[in-house]
Design a protein around this motif. Structure first.
Motif, short mmCIF file in Angstrom:
data_model
loop_
_atom_site.label_atom_id
_atom_site.label_comp_id
_atom_site.label_asym_id
_atom_site.label_seq_id
_atom_site.Cartn_x
_atom_site.Cartn_y
_atom_site.Cartn_z
N LEU A 172 0.93 -1.02 -0.13
CA LEU A 172 -0.04 0.07 -0.06
C LEU A 172 0.90 1.35 0.01
O LEU A 172 0.47 2.35 -0.70
N ARG A 173 1.79 1.12 0.71
CA ARG A 173 2.80 2.40 0.64
C ARG A 173 3.35 2.50 -0.77
O ARG A 173 3.61 3.73 -1.02
N VAL A 174 3.88 1.35 -1.41
CA VAL A 174 4.34 1.55 -2.77
C VAL A 174 3.38 2.32 -3.52
O VAL A 174 3.64 3.20 -4.40
N LEU A 195 -7.54 2.52 -1.16
CA LEU A 195 -6.39 3.46 -1.14
C LEU A 195 -6.60 4.49 -2.44
O LEU A 195 -6.50 5.90 -2.28
N ARG A 196 -6.82 3.85 -3.60
CA ARG A 196 -6.78 4.84 -4.70
C ARG A 196 -8.27 5.53 -4.59
O ARG A 196 -8.21 7.03 -5.23
N ASN A 197 -9.40 5.08 -4.05
CA ASN A 197 -10.37 6.17 -3.87
C ASN A 197 -10.40 7.17 -2.93
O ASN A 197 -10.80 8.24 -3.14
N ARG A 198 -9.68 6.79 -1.94
CA ARG A 198 -9.02 7.78 -1.05
C ARG A 198 -8.32 8.87 -1.56
O ARG A 198 -8.32 10.29 -1.39
N PHE A 199 -7.36 8.46 -2.57
CA PHE A 199 -6.41 9.28 -3.23
C PHE A 199 -7.22 10.13 -4.06
O PHE A 199 -6.99 11.40 -4.11
N ILE A 200 -8.07 9.62 -4.91
CA ILE A 200 -9.03 10.68 -5.55
C ILE A 200 -9.95 11.74 -4.80
O ILE A 200 -9.82 12.75 -5.39
N LEU A 232 6.71 -2.85 -9.55
CA LEU A 232 7.23 -3.23 -8.10
C LEU A 232 6.37 -3.94 -7.25
O LEU A 232 7.06 -4.53 -6.31
N GLN A 233 5.09 -4.00 -7.55
CA GLN A 233 4.29 -4.91 -6.52
C GLN A 233 4.09 -6.09 -6.97
O GLN A 233 3.71 -7.10 -6.18
N GLY A 234 4.54 -6.39 -8.26
CA GLY A 234 4.41 -7.86 -8.70
C GLY A 234 2.78 -8.38 -8.83
O GLY A 234 2.34 -9.53 -8.79
N MET A 235 1.81 -7.34 -8.95
CA MET A 235 0.43 -7.60 -9.04
C MET A 235 0.21 -7.89 -10.59
O MET A 235 0.89 -7.64 -11.43
#
Length: 194
Positions: free
Chosen positions: A16-18, A62-67, A122-125
């Motif tokens: 999540l930090r990345v 996290l993405r929704n919070r960022f938006i 970076l996260q390998g998702m």
């Protein structure tokens, strides 16, 4: 003893930090974003369905919070705030210059491409997890990563100017429209790339 929800959340914090750094490009803002996302997740933990993809659910929060935060304040800082350790450790002077150039190039990518690239590289998702976390079709996630890689290569090799031309932007809009239409029609992403 922490329950499974809390254990999964703690395990996922580094990823999540990345993602937060990829979105905000600022260490302090990234930490705030992760804290806000965790608080939102804890408040909504009863809405999480056990057995489903917890990582994608959290990345989506996290993405929704960022938006939401971005709508309130439109300032972000440079990718310079991303720790060099995210790219390499104990690099030579030449390597540091290359990383700095790469950092500037990554910073110029559109936010959706930068986010998808960070999540995959970076996260390998998987592309499926990226698609679920960002709310797009798998084909769109693949396209975003492909375009980000292609654009970085172009910029770093000095083959093209930094601005994307209108044809590329029209192609992006057409891909998004096709993906949305296919999702509504129930066409699988594997058919889009066959």
């Amino acid at each position: 003893m922490p329950n499974e929800f809390h254990s999964q959340l703690i395990t996922l914090l580094p990823r999540l930090r990345v993602q937060a750094l990829a979105l905000t490009r600022n260490r302090a803002a990234a930490e705030d974003l992760v804290q806000d996302a965790v608080a939102n997740a804890l408040a909504a933990q009863n809405s999480f369905t056990p057995g489903t993809n917890f990582a994608a659910w959290m990345h989506r929060i996290l993405r929704n919070r960022f938006i939401s935060t971005l709508r309130k304040q439109r300032e972000t800082t440079d990718i310079e705030d991303l720790p060099a350790g995210a790219f390499a450790v104990s690099a030579t002077h030449e390597d540091r210059l290359i990383l700095k150039e790469l950092g500037h190039a990554v910073n110029r990518l559109p936010a959706d491409q930068r986010e998808a690239l960070f999540m995959v590289v970076l996260q390998g998702m998987s592309y499926e997890d990226v698609a679920e976390a960002t709310g797009c079709a798998v084909g769109t996630a693949k396209s975003r990563v492909f375009r980000a890689r292609r654009q970085l290569q172009t910029w770093l090799m000095g083959e093209e100017s930094a601005t994307r031309n209108e044809a590329t932007q029209a192609e992006d809009r057409a891909q998004e429209a096709r993906s949305a239409k296919d999702r509504r029609a129930g066409v699988g992403d594997q058919q889009l790339f066959a």
